[in-house]
Design a protein around this motif. Sequence first.
Motif, PDB file in Angstrom:
ATOM      1  N   GLY A 135       6.411 -11.923  -6.184  1.00  0.00           N
ATOM      2  CA  GLY A 135       7.229 -13.064  -6.580  1.00  0.00           C
ATOM      3  C   GLY A 135       8.507 -12.638  -7.258  1.00  0.00           C
ATOM      4  O   GLY A 135       8.730 -11.454  -7.522  1.00  0.00           O
ATOM      5  N   SER A 136       9.332 -13.574  -7.551  1.00  0.00           N
ATOM      6  CA  SER A 136      10.629 -13.297  -8.163  1.00  0.00           C
ATOM      7  C   SER A 136      10.615 -13.521  -9.661  1.00  0.00           C
ATOM      8  O   SER A 136      11.641 -13.380 -10.325  1.00  0.00           O
ATOM      9  CB  SER A 136      11.711 -14.185  -7.536  1.00  0.00           C
ATOM     10  OG  SER A 136      11.378 -15.552  -7.720  1.00  0.00           O
ATOM     11  N   PHE A 185       2.160  -4.007 -12.415  1.00  0.00           N
ATOM     12  CA  PHE A 185       3.563  -4.383 -12.544  1.00  0.00           C
ATOM     13  C   PHE A 185       4.249  -4.354 -11.178  1.00  0.00           C
ATOM     14  O   PHE A 185       5.030  -5.255 -10.845  1.00  0.00           O
ATOM     15  CB  PHE A 185       4.262  -3.440 -13.514  1.00  0.00           C
ATOM     16  CG  PHE A 185       5.708  -3.770 -13.755  1.00  0.00           C
ATOM     17  CD1 PHE A 185       6.074  -4.886 -14.482  1.00  0.00           C
ATOM     18  CD2 PHE A 185       6.718  -2.962 -13.244  1.00  0.00           C
ATOM     19  CE1 PHE A 185       7.415  -5.202 -14.705  1.00  0.00           C
ATOM     20  CE2 PHE A 185       8.056  -3.264 -13.461  1.00  0.00           C
ATOM     21  CZ  PHE A 185       8.401  -4.395 -14.189  1.00  0.00           C
ATOM     22  N   LEU A 186       3.958  -3.334 -10.377  1.00  0.00           N
ATOM     23  CA  LEU A 186       4.524  -3.263  -9.031  1.00  0.00           C
ATOM     24  C   LEU A 186       4.097  -4.480  -8.211  1.00  0.00           C
ATOM     25  O   LEU A 186       4.916  -5.081  -7.506  1.00  0.00           O
ATOM     26  CB  LEU A 186       4.083  -1.971  -8.344  1.00  0.00           C
ATOM     27  CG  LEU A 186       4.488  -1.808  -6.869  1.00  0.00           C
ATOM     28  CD1 LEU A 186       6.003  -1.874  -6.707  1.00  0.00           C
ATOM     29  CD2 LEU A 186       3.953  -0.484  -6.320  1.00  0.00           C
ATOM     30  N   ALA A 240      12.081   0.178 -10.870  1.00  0.00           N
ATOM     31  CA  ALA A 240      11.578  -0.507 -12.056  1.00  0.00           C
ATOM     32  C   ALA A 240      10.103  -0.205 -12.273  1.00  0.00           C
ATOM     33  O   ALA A 240       9.655   0.028 -13.397  1.00  0.00           O
ATOM     34  CB  ALA A 240      11.802  -2.014 -11.921  1.00  0.00           C
ATOM     35  N   ALA A 241       9.324  -0.192 -11.163  1.00  0.00           N
ATOM     36  CA  ALA A 241       7.892   0.107 -11.277  1.00  0.00           C
ATOM     37  C   ALA A 241       7.658   1.540 -11.735  1.00  0.00           C
ATOM     38  O   ALA A 241       6.765   1.815 -12.545  1.00  0.00           O
ATOM     39  CB  ALA A 241       7.208  -0.135  -9.933  1.00  0.00           C
ATOM     40  N   HIS A 297       0.820  -1.203   0.000  1.00  0.00           N
ATOM     41  CA  HIS A 297       0.000   0.000   0.000  1.00  0.00           C
ATOM     42  C   HIS A 297       0.861   1.264   0.000  1.00  0.00           C
ATOM     43  O   HIS A 297       0.540   2.249  -0.672  1.00  0.00           O
ATOM     44  CB  HIS A 297      -0.938   0.008   1.212  1.00  0.00           C
ATOM     45  CG  HIS A 297      -2.161  -0.830   1.018  1.00  0.00           C
ATOM     46  ND1 HIS A 297      -2.614  -1.692   1.977  1.00  0.00           N
ATOM     47  CD2 HIS A 297      -3.011  -0.939  -0.034  1.00  0.00           C
ATOM     48  CE1 HIS A 297      -3.711  -2.298   1.542  1.00  0.00           C
ATOM     49  NE2 HIS A 297      -3.957  -1.863   0.322  1.00  0.00           N
ATOM     50  N   VAL A 298       1.949   1.231   0.748  1.00  0.00           N
ATOM     51  CA  VAL A 298       2.818   2.409   0.846  1.00  0.00           C
ATOM     52  C   VAL A 298       3.493   2.697  -0.497  1.00  0.00           C
ATOM     53  O   VAL A 298       3.539   3.847  -0.945  1.00  0.00           O
ATOM     54  CB  VAL A 298       3.868   2.214   1.956  1.00  0.00           C
ATOM     55  CG1 VAL A 298       4.883   3.353   1.944  1.00  0.00           C
ATOM     56  CG2 VAL A 298       3.183   2.150   3.319  1.00  0.00           C
ATOM     57  N   LEU A 299       4.012   1.667  -1.147  1.00  0.00           N
ATOM     58  CA  LEU A 299       4.662   1.874  -2.443  1.00  0.00           C
ATOM     59  C   LEU A 299       3.652   2.262  -3.520  1.00  0.00           C
ATOM     60  O   LEU A 299       3.944   3.085  -4.394  1.00  0.00           O
ATOM     61  CB  LEU A 299       5.419   0.613  -2.861  1.00  0.00           C
ATOM     62  CG  LEU A 299       6.667   0.288  -2.028  1.00  0.00           C
ATOM     63  CD1 LEU A 299       7.319  -1.001  -2.519  1.00  0.00           C
ATOM     64  CD2 LEU A 299       7.678   1.436  -2.072  1.00  0.00           C
TER      65      LEU A 299
END
Length: 234
Positions: free
Chosen positions: A202-203, A195-196, A180-181, A86-88
């Motif tokens: 996962g990796s 995408f985030l 990257a996001a 949520h923060v990101l």
Amino acid sequence: MALSPSRSQLLKIATSLVPTYGFTRETLSRSVLELPKDKAHSEPLSENAVSSLFGSRDYAKKTLIEAWLSEGITQMASAPSPSLGHVLHARLSYNEPVLHYLPEVSCSSYKSDSVAEMKNILQAFALLASPERALPPLDPRPALKHVSRIADEASYISGDDSAQLSWYTRRASLATIYSAAELHQFTSPGTAHAFLDSLLTGSSALKQSVDEVQLFSSYVLQSWKGILRSKGIL
């Protein structure tokens, strides 16, 4: 007699005007119009006043970009929950109203529309990295500081208590994921949040994450070249 508004107060107001007026000296000049009714000015600040308060020429824009980035860190605390996701997501959402206002430096044209959109934010970071009077090689630290601050704040808000080496690896991982996001957001705004999520859950997208960060570095260098061209150096 009412006290004059502080520089920090005007900068905070100016960051709220960026979606309308962009990262411009006009945005800074109009901040005094948005003060409380008993303090608001009837006219925008003069060019001399803007330079006196925030810096001359492009340095004033740099001051505004720095204030906007700092406000983005503050806004992360307004996420609907303190969970890392949520923060990101909240920080990614903070970019949305200004994505089309980020080009700050005239760069050479690129063929791909998505690349042109992506370079807009990089131009803003290139401006942030450039000095007021000199032209040394590009300093990548502002862009790195940007994602590192976001990773650190996200970890703090989410209650991460990693220690020693894990503290650094955790934040480095979050900085890579967020950068990257954010880069993905500049090329495909509509799919940025998904995408985030894919990076956080996962990796499987790790290689793509690393590849996009490498692309980010490449375009930072291209943006610096654009600054030199705009100043007639190249």
